[in-house]
Scaffold this motif. Structure first.
Motif, short mmCIF file in Angstrom:
data_model
loop_
_atom_site.label_atom_id
_atom_site.label_comp_id
_atom_site.label_asym_id
_atom_site.label_seq_id
_atom_site.Cartn_x
_atom_site.Cartn_y
_atom_site.Cartn_z
N ASP A 13 5.36 35.86 97.32
CA ASP A 13 4.20 35.02 97.54
C ASP A 13 4.63 33.59 97.87
O ASP A 13 5.45 33.00 97.16
CB ASP A 13 3.33 35.02 96.27
CG ASP A 13 2.12 34.14 96.40
OD1 ASP A 13 1.16 34.54 97.09
OD2 ASP A 13 2.13 33.04 95.81
N GLN A 14 4.11 33.03 98.96
CA GLN A 14 4.51 31.69 99.42
C GLN A 14 4.22 30.61 98.39
O GLN A 14 5.01 29.68 98.22
CB GLN A 14 3.80 31.37 100.75
CG GLN A 14 4.29 30.11 101.42
CD GLN A 14 5.74 30.22 101.90
OE1 GLN A 14 6.25 31.29 102.17
NE2 GLN A 14 6.40 29.10 102.00
N LYS A 15 3.11 30.72 97.69
CA LYS A 15 2.76 29.72 96.67
C LYS A 15 3.77 29.76 95.52
O LYS A 15 4.22 28.71 95.06
CB LYS A 15 1.34 30.00 96.16
CG LYS A 15 0.81 28.94 95.24
CD LYS A 15 -0.64 29.24 94.88
CE LYS A 15 -1.18 28.20 93.93
NZ LYS A 15 -2.58 28.47 93.56
N ARG A 16 4.13 30.95 95.05
CA ARG A 16 5.15 31.08 94.00
C ARG A 16 6.50 30.59 94.51
O ARG A 16 7.26 29.94 93.78
CB ARG A 16 5.28 32.52 93.51
CG ARG A 16 4.21 32.95 92.56
CD ARG A 16 4.55 34.24 91.82
NE ARG A 16 5.05 35.32 92.63
CZ ARG A 16 4.30 36.26 93.20
NH1 ARG A 16 2.99 36.24 93.06
NH2 ARG A 16 4.85 37.23 93.91
N TRP A 17 6.83 30.91 95.78
CA TRP A 17 8.11 30.47 96.35
C TRP A 17 8.22 28.94 96.30
O TRP A 17 9.25 28.40 95.92
CB TRP A 17 8.26 30.96 97.79
CG TRP A 17 9.58 30.59 98.38
CD1 TRP A 17 10.73 31.31 98.33
CD2 TRP A 17 9.91 29.37 99.06
NE1 TRP A 17 11.75 30.63 98.95
CE2 TRP A 17 11.28 29.43 99.40
CE3 TRP A 17 9.19 28.23 99.41
CZ2 TRP A 17 11.93 28.40 100.08
CZ3 TRP A 17 9.84 27.20 100.08
CH2 TRP A 17 11.19 27.30 100.41
N ARG A 18 7.14 28.25 96.70
CA ARG A 18 7.15 26.79 96.69
C ARG A 18 7.34 26.23 95.28
O ARG A 18 8.08 25.28 95.07
CB ARG A 18 5.84 26.24 97.28
CG ARG A 18 5.99 25.76 98.69
CD ARG A 18 4.77 24.99 99.20
NE ARG A 18 3.48 25.64 98.99
CZ ARG A 18 2.99 26.62 99.75
NH1 ARG A 18 3.69 27.09 100.76
NH2 ARG A 18 1.81 27.12 99.50
N LYS A 19 6.69 26.82 94.29
CA LYS A 19 6.83 26.37 92.90
C LYS A 19 8.28 26.58 92.42
O LYS A 19 8.84 25.71 91.75
CB LYS A 19 5.87 27.12 91.99
CG LYS A 19 4.43 26.69 92.14
CD LYS A 19 3.54 27.46 91.20
CE LYS A 19 2.09 27.06 91.38
NZ LYS A 19 1.20 27.80 90.48
N ILE A 20 8.86 27.70 92.76
CA ILE A 20 10.23 27.97 92.34
C ILE A 20 11.19 27.04 93.07
O ILE A 20 12.12 26.49 92.47
CB ILE A 20 10.58 29.46 92.54
CG1 ILE A 20 9.83 30.27 91.48
CG2 ILE A 20 12.09 29.69 92.48
CD1 ILE A 20 10.01 31.75 91.57
N TYR A 21 10.97 26.81 94.35
CA TYR A 21 11.81 25.88 95.12
C TYR A 21 11.77 24.48 94.48
O TYR A 21 12.81 23.86 94.26
CB TYR A 21 11.34 25.83 96.57
CG TYR A 21 12.01 24.75 97.38
CD1 TYR A 21 13.29 24.93 97.87
CD2 TYR A 21 11.35 23.55 97.64
CE1 TYR A 21 13.92 23.93 98.61
CE2 TYR A 21 11.96 22.55 98.38
CZ TYR A 21 13.24 22.74 98.86
OH TYR A 21 13.86 21.75 99.58
N LYS A 22 10.59 23.97 94.17
CA LYS A 22 10.45 22.65 93.56
C LYS A 22 11.12 22.60 92.19
O LYS A 22 11.76 21.61 91.84
CB LYS A 22 8.97 22.26 93.45
CG LYS A 22 8.34 21.93 94.77
CD LYS A 22 6.88 21.59 94.62
CE LYS A 22 6.25 21.31 95.97
NZ LYS A 22 4.82 21.01 95.86
N THR A 23 11.00 23.67 91.43
CA THR A 23 11.65 23.74 90.12
C THR A 23 13.17 23.71 90.27
O THR A 23 13.87 22.97 89.57
CB THR A 23 11.23 25.02 89.37
OG1 THR A 23 9.81 24.97 89.16
CG2 THR A 23 11.95 25.16 88.05
N MET A 24 13.69 24.48 91.22
CA MET A 24 15.14 24.56 91.41
C MET A 24 15.73 23.24 91.88
O MET A 24 16.88 22.94 91.57
CB MET A 24 15.49 25.68 92.40
CG MET A 24 15.31 27.08 91.84
SD MET A 24 16.24 27.35 90.32
CE MET A 24 17.90 26.96 90.86
#
Length: 95
Positions: A13-24
Motif C-alpha cells: 500500500d502506497q500510504k503505508r510505504w510512505r509512512k515506513i519510508y519517513k520512519t526509516m
C-alpha cells in the motif's frame, strides 16, 4: 555496540510505504527506493523494529533486516553503478 544493518522492504500500500519510508529516514541513510543502511545499537534496533511492525500489514508486506556486522569491524564492500555509494560514518552527535 553498534551494528550495520540493511533494511529492505516491499510494502503493498502506497500510504503505508510512505509512512515506513519517513520512519526509516530517522534510523538510517536511504540507498534506493526501499533500501536503507542503518548503524544502530541494540536499543535503537528494537525501537525501529517495533515501529516497522506497527506500520506494516503482516499479511501483505515484507520487511527484511540484514545484520552486516559490528560497525567498528565491518568493512562494507559494495559494487555500485550510477550514483556513488557512501557508507555511514561514525560521528559524534552534540545535543
Amino acid at each position: 555496540m553498534e551494528h550495520v544493518y540493511l533494511v529492505c522492504y516491499d510494502i503493498c500500500d502506497q500510504k503505508r510505504w510512505r509512512k515506513i519510508y519517513k520512519t526509516m529516514k530517522g534510523y538510517g541513510v536511504w540507498l534506493q527506493l526501499s533500501v536503507f543502511q542503518c548503524r544502530l545499537n541494540r536499543q535503537n534496533l528494537l525501537r525501529m523494529t517495533a515501529c516497522l511492525n506497527e506500520l506494516m500489514n503482516a499479511d501483505e508486506d515484507h520487511v527484511m533486516i540484514i545484520d552486516v556486522g559490528p560497525a567498528e569491524s565491518v568493512s562494507i564492500r559494495v559494487e555500485s553503478f550510477g550514483k556513488p555509494f557512501v557508507p555511514i560514518e561514525q560521528r559524534a552527535i552534540i545535543v
